[in-house]
Design a protein around this motif. Sequence first.
Motif, PDB file in Angstrom:
ATOM      1  N   LEU A 101       0.645  -1.324   0.159  1.00  0.00           N
ATOM      2  CA  LEU A 101      -0.015   0.029   0.158  1.00  0.00           C
ATOM      3  C   LEU A 101       0.786   1.329  -0.128  1.00  0.00           C
ATOM      4  CD1 LEU A 101      -2.474  -1.399   2.638  1.00  0.00           C
ATOM      5  CD2 LEU A 101      -2.958  -1.470   0.181  1.00  0.00           C
ATOM      6  N   THR A 102       1.719   1.351   1.160  1.00  0.00           N
ATOM      7  CA  THR A 102       2.451   2.696   0.993  1.00  0.00           C
ATOM      8  C   THR A 102       4.067   2.353   1.436  1.00  0.00           C
ATOM      9  OG1 THR A 102       1.782   3.070   3.197  1.00  0.00           O
ATOM     10  CG2 THR A 102       0.675   4.421   1.359  1.00  0.00           C
ATOM     11  N   GLN A 103       4.873   3.094   1.277  1.00  0.00           N
ATOM     12  CA  GLN A 103       6.367   2.743   1.721  1.00  0.00           C
ATOM     13  C   GLN A 103       7.085   3.920   1.618  1.00  0.00           C
ATOM     14  OE1 GLN A 103       7.174  -0.214  -1.496  1.00  0.00           O
ATOM     15  NE2 GLN A 103       8.302   1.403  -2.635  1.00  0.00           N
ATOM     16  N   TRP A 104       8.016   3.787   2.422  1.00  0.00           N
ATOM     17  CA  TRP A 104       9.374   4.943   2.490  1.00  0.00           C
ATOM     18  C   TRP A 104      10.515   4.235   2.741  1.00  0.00           C
ATOM     19  CZ3 TRP A 104      12.558   5.259   6.650  1.00  0.00           C
ATOM     20  CH2 TRP A 104      11.861   5.227   7.881  1.00  0.00           C
ATOM     21  N   GLU A 105      11.549   4.728   2.394  1.00  0.00           N
ATOM     22  CA  GLU A 105      12.932   4.301   2.448  1.00  0.00           C
ATOM     23  C   GLU A 105      13.770   5.335   2.673  1.00  0.00           C
ATOM     24  OE1 GLU A 105      16.085   1.349  -0.386  1.00  0.00           O
ATOM     25  OE2 GLU A 105      13.919   1.316  -0.513  1.00  0.00           O
ATOM     26  N   GLN A 106      14.808   5.391   3.694  1.00  0.00           N
ATOM     27  CA  GLN A 106      15.531   6.350   3.782  1.00  0.00           C
ATOM     28  C   GLN A 106      16.853   5.857   4.507  1.00  0.00           C
ATOM     29  OE1 GLN A 106      13.928   9.734   6.066  1.00  0.00           O
ATOM     30  NE2 GLN A 106      15.718  10.637   6.339  1.00  0.00           N
ATOM     31  N   ASN A 107      18.096   6.235   3.926  1.00  0.00           N
ATOM     32  CA  ASN A 107      19.253   5.727   4.510  1.00  0.00           C
ATOM     33  C   ASN A 107      19.227   4.236   4.390  1.00  0.00           C
ATOM     34  OD1 ASN A 107      20.084   8.402   4.820  1.00  0.00           O
ATOM     35  ND2 ASN A 107      19.335   8.577   6.740  1.00  0.00           N
ATOM     36  N   ASN A 108      19.292   3.667   5.529  1.00  0.00           N
ATOM     37  CA  ASN A 108      19.347   2.234   5.605  1.00  0.00           C
ATOM     38  C   ASN A 108      18.076   1.658   6.362  1.00  0.00           C
ATOM     39  OD1 ASN A 108      21.720   2.228   4.250  1.00  0.00           O
ATOM     40  ND2 ASN A 108      23.131   1.478   5.848  1.00  0.00           N
ATOM     41  N   GLU A 109      17.191   2.473   6.124  1.00  0.00           N
ATOM     42  CA  GLU A 109      15.801   2.102   7.018  1.00  0.00           C
ATOM     43  C   GLU A 109      14.470   2.052   5.726  1.00  0.00           C
ATOM     44  OE1 GLU A 109      15.426   3.234  11.540  1.00  0.00           O
ATOM     45  OE2 GLU A 109      15.836   5.196   9.793  1.00  0.00           O
ATOM     46  N   ALA A 110      13.577   1.269   6.017  1.00  0.00           N
ATOM     47  CA  ALA A 110      12.634   1.347   5.564  1.00  0.00           C
ATOM     48  C   ALA A 110      11.259   0.797   6.189  1.00  0.00           C
ATOM     49  CB  ALA A 110      12.597   0.477   4.101  1.00  0.00           C
ATOM     50  N   MET A 111       9.872   1.548   5.605  1.00  0.00           N
ATOM     51  CA  MET A 111       8.805   0.710   6.226  1.00  0.00           C
ATOM     52  C   MET A 111       8.073   0.371   5.024  1.00  0.00           C
ATOM     53  SD  MET A 111       8.713   1.155   9.632  1.00  0.00           S
ATOM     54  CE  MET A 111       7.029   1.361  10.308  1.00  0.00           C
ATOM     55  N   LEU A 112       7.142  -0.462   5.269  1.00  0.00           N
ATOM     56  CA  LEU A 112       6.235  -0.925   4.248  1.00  0.00           C
ATOM     57  C   LEU A 112       4.826  -1.225   4.940  1.00  0.00           C
ATOM     58  CD1 LEU A 112       5.836  -1.941   1.191  1.00  0.00           C
ATOM     59  CD2 LEU A 112       6.842  -4.062   1.929  1.00  0.00           C
ATOM     60  N   ARG A 113       3.899  -0.854   4.379  1.00  0.00           N
ATOM     61  CA  ARG A 113       2.223  -0.880   4.691  1.00  0.00           C
ATOM     62  C   ARG A 113       1.973  -1.809   3.693  1.00  0.00           C
ATOM     63  NH1 ARG A 113      -3.012   1.144   4.790  1.00  0.00           N
ATOM     64  NH2 ARG A 113      -2.269   2.666   3.197  1.00  0.00           N
ATOM     65  N   TRP A 114       1.210  -3.013   4.208  1.00  0.00           N
ATOM     66  CA  TRP A 114       0.689  -4.117   3.403  1.00  0.00           C
ATOM     67  C   TRP A 114      -0.509  -4.598   3.955  1.00  0.00           C
ATOM     68  CZ3 TRP A 114       0.676  -8.021   6.750  1.00  0.00           C
ATOM     69  CH2 TRP A 114       1.670  -8.302   7.624  1.00  0.00           C
ATOM     70  N   GLU A 115      -1.256  -5.544   3.138  1.00  0.00           N
ATOM     71  CA  GLU A 115      -2.283  -6.373   3.147  1.00  0.00           C
ATOM     72  C   GLU A 115      -1.832  -7.784   2.759  1.00  0.00           C
ATOM     73  OE1 GLU A 115      -6.176  -3.463   2.940  1.00  0.00           O
ATOM     74  OE2 GLU A 115      -5.583  -4.555   1.268  1.00  0.00           O
ATOM     75  N   MET A 116      -1.942  -8.665   3.630  1.00  0.00           N
ATOM     76  CA  MET A 116      -1.684  -9.988   3.626  1.00  0.00           C
ATOM     77  C   MET A 116      -3.020 -10.822   3.520  1.00  0.00           C
ATOM     78  SD  MET A 116       0.312 -13.011   5.420  1.00  0.00           S
ATOM     79  CE  MET A 116      -0.242 -12.679   7.044  1.00  0.00           C
TER      80      MET A 116
END
Length: 138
Positions: A64-79
Amino acid sequence: MLEQMQDVYNRLNRDTVKDGLLGDIYDRDIVFIDPLHRIEGLGNLQRYFEGMYKNVDEISFRYLTQWEQNNEAMLRWEMTFRHPKLKGGAPILIPGVTYLTFAEKITRHQDYFDSNQMIFDHVPALGSLLGWLKGRLN
């Protein structure tokens, strides 16, 4: 990193889980955490995934949404998954978020999701009890 991870998870299934796909994205010293497990090391993670995928009839992710910065990332999903012993084998939809740290490969993967919604709500006696308890708390 996120695109490669999403590609791997989209290709994972009962037949491909042994193909070394996890080693393409995860460091050999990976720390994988979710509400039910803490797994350290690529070999242990590989065994966990083989057991999990052996027991589900189907599993897929919608990102759904994501961000990536430097050596980190977040990812929103539906399984969405189907397990023969949960909800009569009908599809179960679980929203979640993944937090990653990485260098060349992912070194930490932490999933956040409601484990009750994933498993316990769909076990007949337990689901009824949890439903009652949630109603009382609300």
